[in-house]
Design a protein around this motif. Sequence first.
Motif, PDB file in Angstrom:
ATOM      1  N   GLY A   1      53.207  49.406  65.575  1.00 26.16           N
ATOM      2  CA  GLY A   1      52.787  50.560  64.783  1.00 26.16           C
ATOM      3  C   GLY A   1      53.129  50.454  63.327  1.00 26.16           C
ATOM      4  O   GLY A   1      52.535  51.155  62.494  1.00 26.16           O
ATOM      5  N   ASN A   2      54.080  49.574  62.960  1.00 26.86           N
ATOM      6  CA  ASN A   2      54.463  49.428  61.561  1.00 26.86           C
ATOM      7  C   ASN A   2      53.801  48.239  60.886  1.00 26.86           C
ATOM      8  O   ASN A   2      54.186  47.850  59.782  1.00 26.86           O
ATOM      9  CB  ASN A   2      55.988  49.281  61.450  1.00 26.86           C
ATOM     10  CG  ASN A   2      56.493  48.063  62.220  1.00 26.86           C
ATOM     11  OD1 ASN A   2      55.831  47.590  63.140  1.00 26.86           O
ATOM     12  ND2 ASN A   2      57.652  47.566  61.845  1.00 26.86           N
ATOM     13  N   GLN A   3      52.816  47.632  61.542  1.00 34.90           N
ATOM     14  CA  GLN A   3      52.159  46.462  60.999  1.00 34.90           C
ATOM     15  C   GLN A   3      50.715  46.776  60.574  1.00 34.90           C
ATOM     16  O   GLN A   3      49.993  47.473  61.293  1.00 34.90           O
ATOM     17  CB  GLN A   3      52.136  45.325  62.024  1.00 34.90           C
ATOM     18  CG  GLN A   3      53.520  44.824  62.404  1.00 34.90           C
ATOM     19  CD  GLN A   3      54.248  44.205  61.244  1.00 34.90           C
ATOM     20  OE1 GLN A   3      53.663  43.500  60.419  1.00 34.90           O
ATOM     21  NE2 GLN A   3      55.544  44.467  61.169  1.00 34.90           N
TER      22      GLN A   3
ATOM     23  N   SER B   1      58.279  46.963  71.161  1.00 36.28           N
ATOM     24  CA  SER B   1      58.873  48.284  71.373  1.00 36.28           C
ATOM     25  C   SER B   1      58.127  49.380  70.629  1.00 36.28           C
ATOM     26  O   SER B   1      58.049  50.519  71.099  1.00 36.28           O
ATOM     27  CB  SER B   1      60.347  48.272  70.934  1.00 36.28           C
ATOM     28  OG  SER B   1      61.074  47.280  71.643  1.00 36.28           O
ATOM     29  N   THR B   2      57.577  49.048  69.462  1.00 36.72           N
ATOM     30  CA  THR B   2      56.872  50.047  68.645  1.00 36.72           C
ATOM     31  C   THR B   2      55.359  49.931  68.744  1.00 36.72           C
ATOM     32  O   THR B   2      54.644  50.627  68.019  1.00 36.72           O
ATOM     33  CB  THR B   2      57.293  49.903  67.171  1.00 36.72           C
ATOM     34  OG1 THR B   2      56.937  48.591  66.690  1.00 36.72           O
ATOM     35  CG2 THR B   2      58.792  50.095  67.009  1.00 36.72           C
ATOM     36  N   LEU B   3      54.874  49.021  69.615  1.00 37.95           N
ATOM     37  CA  LEU B   3      53.428  48.785  69.768  1.00 37.95           C
ATOM     38  C   LEU B   3      52.792  48.391  68.437  1.00 37.95           C
ATOM     39  O   LEU B   3      51.649  48.761  68.144  1.00 37.95           O
ATOM     40  CB  LEU B   3      52.737  50.030  70.336  1.00 37.95           C
ATOM     41  CG  LEU B   3      53.280  50.550  71.673  1.00 37.95           C
ATOM     42  CD1 LEU B   3      52.474  51.758  72.141  1.00 37.95           C
ATOM     43  CD2 LEU B   3      53.264  49.469  72.725  1.00 37.95           C
TER      44      LEU B   3
ATOM     45  N   GLN C   1      60.795  43.984  68.219  1.00 36.52           N
ATOM     46  CA  GLN C   1      60.491  45.229  67.509  1.00 36.52           C
ATOM     47  C   GLN C   1      59.030  45.629  67.679  1.00 36.52           C
ATOM     48  O   GLN C   1      58.723  46.804  67.915  1.00 36.52           O
ATOM     49  CB  GLN C   1      60.813  45.060  66.022  1.00 36.52           C
ATOM     50  CG  GLN C   1      60.545  46.304  65.177  1.00 36.52           C
ATOM     51  CD  GLN C   1      60.679  46.024  63.694  1.00 36.52           C
ATOM     52  OE1 GLN C   1      60.160  45.030  63.190  1.00 36.52           O
ATOM     53  NE2 GLN C   1      61.406  46.884  62.988  1.00 36.52           N
ATOM     54  N   GLN C   2      58.123  44.662  67.576  1.00 33.59           N
ATOM     55  CA  GLN C   2      56.700  44.993  67.648  1.00 33.59           C
ATOM     56  C   GLN C   2      56.292  45.428  69.055  1.00 33.59           C
ATOM     57  O   GLN C   2      55.450  46.316  69.215  1.00 33.59           O
ATOM     58  CB  GLN C   2      55.849  43.784  67.205  1.00 33.59           C
ATOM     59  CG  GLN C   2      56.154  43.292  65.814  1.00 33.59           C
ATOM     60  CD  GLN C   2      56.307  44.411  64.807  1.00 33.59           C
ATOM     61  OE1 GLN C   2      55.472  45.311  64.727  1.00 33.59           O
ATOM     62  NE2 GLN C   2      57.373  44.361  64.023  1.00 33.59           N
TER      63      GLN C   2
ATOM     64  N   GLY D   1      52.599  45.553  74.727  1.00 37.06           N
ATOM     65  CA  GLY D   1      53.593  46.618  74.680  1.00 37.06           C
ATOM     66  C   GLY D   1      53.262  47.752  75.631  1.00 37.06           C
ATOM     67  O   GLY D   1      54.138  48.274  76.335  1.00 37.06           O
TER      68      GLY D   1
ATOM     69  N   TYR E   1      61.775  42.261  78.423  1.00 30.98           N
ATOM     70  CA  TYR E   1      61.416  42.603  77.052  1.00 30.98           C
ATOM     71  C   TYR E   1      61.863  41.514  76.077  1.00 30.98           C
ATOM     72  O   TYR E   1      61.157  41.196  75.115  1.00 30.98           O
ATOM     73  CB  TYR E   1      62.040  43.952  76.662  1.00 30.98           C
ATOM     74  CG  TYR E   1      61.122  45.122  76.892  1.00 30.98           C
ATOM     75  CD1 TYR E   1      60.259  45.573  75.895  1.00 30.98           C
ATOM     76  CD2 TYR E   1      61.104  45.786  78.119  1.00 30.98           C
ATOM     77  CE1 TYR E   1      59.410  46.640  76.114  1.00 30.98           C
ATOM     78  CE2 TYR E   1      60.261  46.860  78.344  1.00 30.98           C
ATOM     79  CZ  TYR E   1      59.428  47.286  77.332  1.00 30.98           C
ATOM     80  OH  TYR E   1      58.571  48.352  77.543  1.00 30.98           O
TER      81      TYR E   1
ATOM     82  N   TRP F   1      61.643  40.227  65.441  1.00 28.87           N
ATOM     83  CA  TRP F   1      60.314  40.708  65.051  1.00 28.87           C
ATOM     84  C   TRP F   1      59.468  40.959  66.295  1.00 28.87           C
ATOM     85  O   TRP F   1      58.810  41.996  66.412  1.00 28.87           O
ATOM     86  CB  TRP F   1      59.635  39.699  64.138  1.00 28.87           C
ATOM     87  CG  TRP F   1      58.380  40.215  63.499  1.00 28.87           C
ATOM     88  CD1 TRP F   1      58.265  40.805  62.284  1.00 28.87           C
ATOM     89  CD2 TRP F   1      57.053  40.175  64.059  1.00 28.87           C
ATOM     90  NE1 TRP F   1      56.957  41.147  62.043  1.00 28.87           N
ATOM     91  CE2 TRP F   1      56.190  40.778  63.106  1.00 28.87           C
ATOM     92  CE3 TRP F   1      56.506  39.706  65.246  1.00 28.87           C
ATOM     93  CZ2 TRP F   1      54.814  40.912  63.335  1.00 28.87           C
ATOM     94  CZ3 TRP F   1      55.135  39.845  65.463  1.00 28.87           C
ATOM     95  CH2 TRP F   1      54.322  40.434  64.523  1.00 28.87           C
TER      96      TRP F   1
END
Length: 234
Positions: A173-175, A169-171, A166-167, A194, A58, A163
């Motif tokens: 989703g916050n972008q 791990s969260t797929l 994080q992306q 991801g 990862y 960055w």
Amino acid sequence: MGQGVSEANNAKNLLRAAVLVQNIPRLCRLTPLFIGRSPSGFVFETALANFIINLFTYMLSGHIVGSCWYLFGLQRVNQCLHDACHYTGFQDLCMEFIDCGRGNANEKHGLHQNWLNWKQNSNASKCFQMDGPPTGFDYGIYAKAVNLTGKNIITRYIYSLFWGFQQISTLAGNQVPSYFVWEVLFTMAIVGLGLLLFALLIGNMQNFLQSLGQRLEGVCQMIEEEIYRLCLMK
């Protein structure tokens, strides 16, 4: 635009290609480990070893995604400045301000006023405003990368790594990407990567648990056989 391509621009393109290509052999070497086997065929049998190899994978993926994000962010800034230069009244000179490979316009032409005009140009100023349209340039997912260029190299690397991690791990989703096609495709690639890593992680842990269960079952069977043998001897 008829601006041509400078040596500095060729060097930047070569650097971008090198950053992207160098990560392919790393992934090829690490993928067999991530699915639970080393190149020699060894299966990781401890929970700690599985945790470390999954975390390392990862982290490597986050490094690749973060590097691409920072690199593409710089490219978007460069594109914004080129677009701003296209709408000025001194297009050839501002290209020398943007691209160091074209020479120093102040030394070559002695036109200090043009440099001041370029610094105060409203279109050029939008390239460094992070609030998006209509007052700034729509950087989408690269907004944080613009001001990151002014930080030291350690901060730039650690934040880019964070960055990317994080992306994944969260797929992502916050972008929310802009309408720039390559940015949308890059975001989709992050989501796909991801999902792939998550699926491999689940499969790897499932194989580990099954292998552990089989080992425990074999140990229990050996104990039962030994107890039965001792009972017969009595």
